[in-house]
Scaffold this active site. Structure first.
Site, PDB file in Angstrom:
ATOM      1  CD  GLU A 114       2.182  27.768   3.260  1.00 14.65           C
ATOM      2  OE1 GLU A 114       2.201  28.833   3.892  1.00 14.65           O
ATOM      3  OE2 GLU A 114       2.823  27.583   2.209  1.00 14.65           O
ATOM      4  CD  GLU A 154       5.592  34.262   1.443  1.00 15.43           C
ATOM      5  OE1 GLU A 154       6.217  33.204   1.285  1.00 15.43           O
ATOM      6  OE2 GLU A 154       4.351  34.323   1.440  1.00 15.43           O
ATOM      7  CG  MET A 167       6.814  30.738  -4.264  1.00 15.27           C
ATOM      8  SD  MET A 167       5.959  29.447  -3.312  1.00 15.27           S
ATOM      9  CE  MET A 167       7.348  28.369  -2.911  1.00 15.27           C
TER      10      MET A 167
HETATM   11 ZN   LIG Z   1       3.219  30.354   3.107  1.00 20.51          ZN
END
Ligand SMILES: [Zn+2]
Length: 1016
Positions: free
Chosen positions: A485, A463, A429
């Site tokens: 994303e 990330e 994350m």
């Molecule tokens: Zn991602």
């Protein structure tokens, strides 16, 4: 966010859905949420710059303004539009499927139009009469209420105290905006609770009598507004709290709301949650960490929990001596407080942040650090694994420099921490300055294989890219999640190809694109920019379309632009919107500065679901290309035919291997022709498969390509050979080609030695094999096995079992040997057993890429299984542990399968975060498939307690347990069970995907079984 990256990396081949056919509507609970649209003359829902996109960006899912308004109005008058909207939008929104048969048949288009017009008139008149004066109403975002029987329902829902709650929308009002949060949290790791104080400074944007924000599972003990105690109202279904004021707050006013609260540390993997691990002495160590994306910051502190409400943050965390506390910013000071505790205060954030990017960790971690370009980069882990952090540190430093230069914007914080959390659900994350990872996504030891390093580097690259795409520039709302994303996924491959060519990430990206095409071919797919209103819909945006299709269309765009134009376009975008929020149009308009046709082209890829099939036909020296949607199931309600602006590339016999050979043009209309000398034997479209489309060359075109490949398969790059195999199987699912033609193409693979085409062919054939086994066609499965071995056994025998430095050779042998041992090839079983014996007595290592196959063979015996279970419990090598787990789960012994599933659910010996991986591995075996499905049904409530409805974990569990089914009995079972879940999951898109996939499998089997019996 990187949902379960490591699992994806290991499992795509098990998660392929073979598919085909027509849609059958499944009945869902349309009355899920009956939130009543509020009437409010002085407020609008906060929609920073995105309102148009919500309308335009939805493609075919969308309603135009008139429709939408009439629908809202009708609801106000208590009319049900369920049937109408279902007819218009079937297959687009999870809430807008066909109505149950009992509610009446679908009206004709003309009836619908007449009804709508009539209703618009009635509604408009009634509105005027009923709500005059000042009747504006907000656009409704919630799912459609089923039937509202009267116009006298209350406008507002009741809060927990019974008083009316002053807001009825899921999205917050736009009247007040947070400017700064002063946040103090005091976790108690013994009691598993925390207390907190949140001081929010706000600006009033429109005069209002209320402040509404998010809070979930927090007990607020005191609320003060401008130093006066006020009553805080709570409406739990929307996870909102509010303060009402007798007098209006004035536009432009600054004000401060202070909330004191306490809560339990979450026992799931979101919010502020507790976790533990056993240290080297076996002693239990407790820690607390956060996971806020997408909607869980509200579980740790009251906040305006929407990505467009950016603010600055100052965080304080109390801790015991011996623990470290980490947050987004560097630590400013530490003070002693009561109870022998220490209070760490972190610098006020130098950037405006969305709430989902806030993070904190309290643990007994240790770190290694390095300075690079004015940023202190550190990797934290449990002390026992400090040695495993060096690779991640080096990779992060190198990639940070790459991105600083590629984006032409320096990473804006003074520090960047990468933290390996022992119990973490997602792959990683991207919290700003404090990236959290699964241990398996960050830690590797010296002996780790290049494939394991490839995984770590690719998660770190993903990330880090988010620190720009997502953190610096953030999507306005989750409907455009792909802006985060899709970009991070594309950049992860692109940066590795650039900085780590030896990691050879290309094959992996290619497989990812194939699987994205497979998913997007389903009617249950959705547009890249799709509607996402409810928490479940938001969770479901974290799927293959946002990630993999998003990345694929960016690759296509970059490949179709010359030189540095793509980079210049995105640098312009990042600079223009730095610190703010965007919608998809902002991106295309920025790139349009480099090339004016971009928005027109790219909108065809983001505003409608699916992708085109380009058919090629040759007549003399004329080649005609025709585009149509590649849709495995047809949707009768689909009106206008879809068109894409396709940047078509092609190469021809004679010049087909290098970029200089590539011809490019844009296919915008349904047809286009090009000239090609009659002497040119063949042409191949979509060079290196960088375009997001499939190609059918027609009987003659395929025959020419097959002949060329049979003669010499290196006339085409490996990516093109793999994509021919992929496209051919897909055309078979579509019903365009017979399976005979698939076999004709596969005849050439006896000469194939490259990982990409071999692993694609094996993935397809293994999936078919599994489906045949699961429908008890054991004779056919045996024939298919012989066929696979005939084609690949020579290559299987050629593989080595020692350390292998070359990534693509590792990929090749991993695919081959896994298939060989799964099909009981004696030589494979023998070599795997030998290697395992050497490993067990400590005289040899098992290379990373061979661990799964070697351990799986070992796990077949009673003793081997028990021994591996013990190794699993004692090992600290996380990558190896995952391979062991997959091996344990692939056993053919049903008692062992039951045991491993239960261990995964219990979460002691095996972490519950691994349960989706276990279920997937169990489902991939003949013995385990039905058990996995039974287990999922029986434990559904326990599963959704651990993994939220709609989450990637739940999506994965549904797909891995059902995607190999192909019989009516299984279809009925799956449909009945998933349909019966109601609010516990029936509304998920993955339910539609599962049902559609089984129906397609069934259709394919019905059409091909007789021929398979004949040909195999
Ligand atoms: Zn991602």
């Amino acid at each position: 966010n990187d949902p379960n990256h490591s699992e994806r990396a290991n499992l795509p081949r098990n998660m392929i859905e073979n598919s085909m056919f027509e849609e059958e509507p499944d009945v869902v609970d349309l009355a899920k949420d009956s939130a009543f649209p509020t009437l409010d003359p002085d407020e609008v829902v906060y929609e920073p710059r995105s309102s148009r996109l919500l309308v335009r960006g939805l493609g075919e899912n969308d309603m135009d303004d008139d429709e939408e308004d009439s629908e809202s109005s009708a609801r106000l008058l208590g009319m049900s539009f369920m049937n109408r909207s279902a007819a218009h939008r079937a297959g687009s929104s999870p809430y807008a499927r066909q109505a149950p048969p009992s509610s009446c048949s679908r009206p004709s288009t003309r009836t619908t139009v007449v009804c709508v017009l009539f209703l618009v008139i009635v509604v408009s008149m009634s509105m005027v009469l009923y709500f005059l004066p000042g009747c504006t109403f907000t656009r409704v975002r919630g799912p459609l209420p089923a039937v509202l029987s009267s116009a006298h329902l209350p406008v507002y829902p009741n809060s927990t105290t019974g008083e009316p709650f002053p807001w009825a929308e899921l999205r917050l009002p736009a009247s007040v905006r947070p400017v700064h949060y002063d946040l103090t949290v005091n976790p108690d790791l013994d009691a598993m609770t925390f207390t907190g104080r949140t001081v929010i400074s706000m600006a009033v944007l429109h005069a209002t009598k209320r402040i509404v924000l998010h809070a979930a599972d927090l007990t607020v003990t005191k609320a003060t507004f401008q130093a006066r105690v006020v009553t805080l109202l709570e409406y739990k279904p929307h996870q909102q709290v509010a303060v009402r004021f007798p007098e209006e707050l004035k536009q432009g006013q600054r004000c401060v709301l202070t909330l004191d609260y306490h809560a339990s540390l979450s026992s799931t993997y979101d919010g502020f949650y507790n976790s533990s691990y056993a240290d080297k002495d076996g002693k239990k160590r407790v820690l607390a960490a956060t996971q806020f994306e997408p909607l869980y910051a509200r579980k740790a502190f009251p906040c305006f929990d929407e990505p467009a409400f950016k603010a600055t943050f100052l965080v304080r965390i109390s801790r015991r001596d011996g623990y470290v506390a980490l947050s987004n910013m560097p630590k400013a000071k530490t003070t002693n407080i009561t109870g022998g505790l220490l209070l760490d205060e972190f610098e006020k954030s130098s950037v405006n942040m969305s709430t989902y990017l806030v993070a904190f960790v309290v643990a007994t971690f240790q770190s290694v650090s390095k300075n690079v370009s004015d940023t202190l980069v550190s990797v934290y882990s449990v002390p026992e694994k400090k040695d495993h952090t060096i690779y991640a540190l080096d990779t992060a430093c190198k990639l940070l420099q790459f991105y600083n230069s590629y984006f032409d914007i320096a990473y804006p914080l003074k520090k960047l921490d990468l933290v390996a959390i022992p119990d973490f659900l997602a792959g990683a994350m991207e919290n700003w300055g404090l990236i959290t990872f699964r241990e398996t996504s960050l830690l590797v030891n010296n002996q780790s294989s290049p494939l394991q390093k490839q995984l770590i580097a690719s998660v770190v690259a993903h990330e880090l890219a988010h620190q720009w795409f997502g953190n610096l520039v953030t999507m306005s709302w989750w409907n455009d999640l792909w802006l985060n994303e899709g970009f991070a996924t594309y950049m992860q491959y692109m940066s590795l190809q650039h900085e780590y060519p030896l990691l050879d990430i290309g094959n992996h990206f290619l497989t990812v694109r194939f699987r994205a095409l497979d998913k997007d071919a389903l009617n249950s797919s959705h547009a890249v920019s799709a509607r996402a209103d409810t928490p479940e819909q938001v969770a479901e945006m974290f799927d293959s379309v946002s990630y993999e299709k998003g990345a694929s269309i960016l690759l296509m765009l970059n490949a179709s632009l010359s030189g540095d134009l793509f980079r210049k376009g995105i640098v312009g975008y990042l600079k223009k919107f730095s610190g703010s929020n965007t919608v998809t149009d902002d991106l295309w308009n920025s790139i349009a500065q480099q090339h004016p046709n971009i928005p027109g082209m790219m909108n065809t890829w983001t505003q409608q679901k699916g992708f085109p099939l380009v058919s090629v036909s040759r007549d003399g020296d004329l080649v005609t290309l025709t585009q149509e949607p590649f849709l495995l199931s047809t949707d009768a309600t689909e009106s206008a035919p879809s068109r894409w602006h396709i940047p078509v590339t092609y190469v021809t016999a004679g010049c087909s291997l290098t970029p200089d050979c590539v011809q490019v043009f844009t296919l915008e209309n349904r047809n286009a022709t090009l000239k090609l000398s009659k002497d040119v034997k063949w042409l191949k479209l979509n060079f290196q498969s960088t375009g997001f489309y499939m190609v059918d060359y027609g009987t003659a075109g395929w025959a020419a390509l097959i002949e060329a490949l049979t003669e010499n398969c290196t006339v085409l790059p490996r990516e093109d050979r793999a994509s021919l195999i992929h496209n051919m199987f897909a055309l078979s699912r579509l019903g365009r080609v017979s399976f005979r033609q698939v076999l004709n193409l596969l005849a050439y693979v006896v000469n194939e030695t490259e990982a990409a085409p071999v692993s694609e062919a094996l993935a397809q054939l293994n999936t078919l094999h599994l489906q045949l086994e699961k429908r008890n066609e054991l004779d056919l499965a045996a024939h298919l096995k012989s066929y696979i071995l005939e084609r690949f056994e020579a290559l299987m025998m050629n593989q080595t079992w020692g350390e292998e430095p070359c990534v693509s050779k590792q990929e090749l042998r991993e695919a081959l040997l896994q298939t060989a041992c799964a099909l009981d090839v004696p030589d494979c079983l023998q070599k795997a057993s030998d290697l395992y014996r050497q490993y067990a007595n400590g005289s040899a290592r098992v290379p990373g890429d061979l661990q799964r196959v070697v351990f799986s063979v070992a796990a077949r015996s009673e003793d081997g299984w028990a021994e591996l279970m013990q190794t699993y419990a004692q090992s600290s090598d996380d990558a190896q542990k995952r391979k062991i787990l997959q091996a344990l789960a692939s056993t053919r012994d049903t008692r062992h399968i039951a045991r491993i599933l239960i261990e995964g659910l219990r979460g002691e010996l095996v972490q519950t975060t691994e349960l989706p991986l276990i279920i997937s591995a169990v489902s991939g075996g003949f013995a385990g498939s039905l058990l996995a499905w039974d287990f999922t049904q029986q434990n559904w409530d326990a599963l959704i307690k651990k993994f939220p409805v709609g989450s990637f974990a739940i999506q994965s569990i549904i797909m891995s347990t059902t995607s190999h089914f192909s019989t009516q009995t299984h279809l009925d079972q799956v449909r009945n069970f998933l349909g019966s879940l109601k609010k516990r999951g029936s509304q998920m898109r993955s339910v539609q995907v599962a049902v559609e996939t089984i129906m397609l499998n069934q259709r394919w089997m019905d059409a091909n079984l007789p021929d398979l019996r004949h040909w195999l």
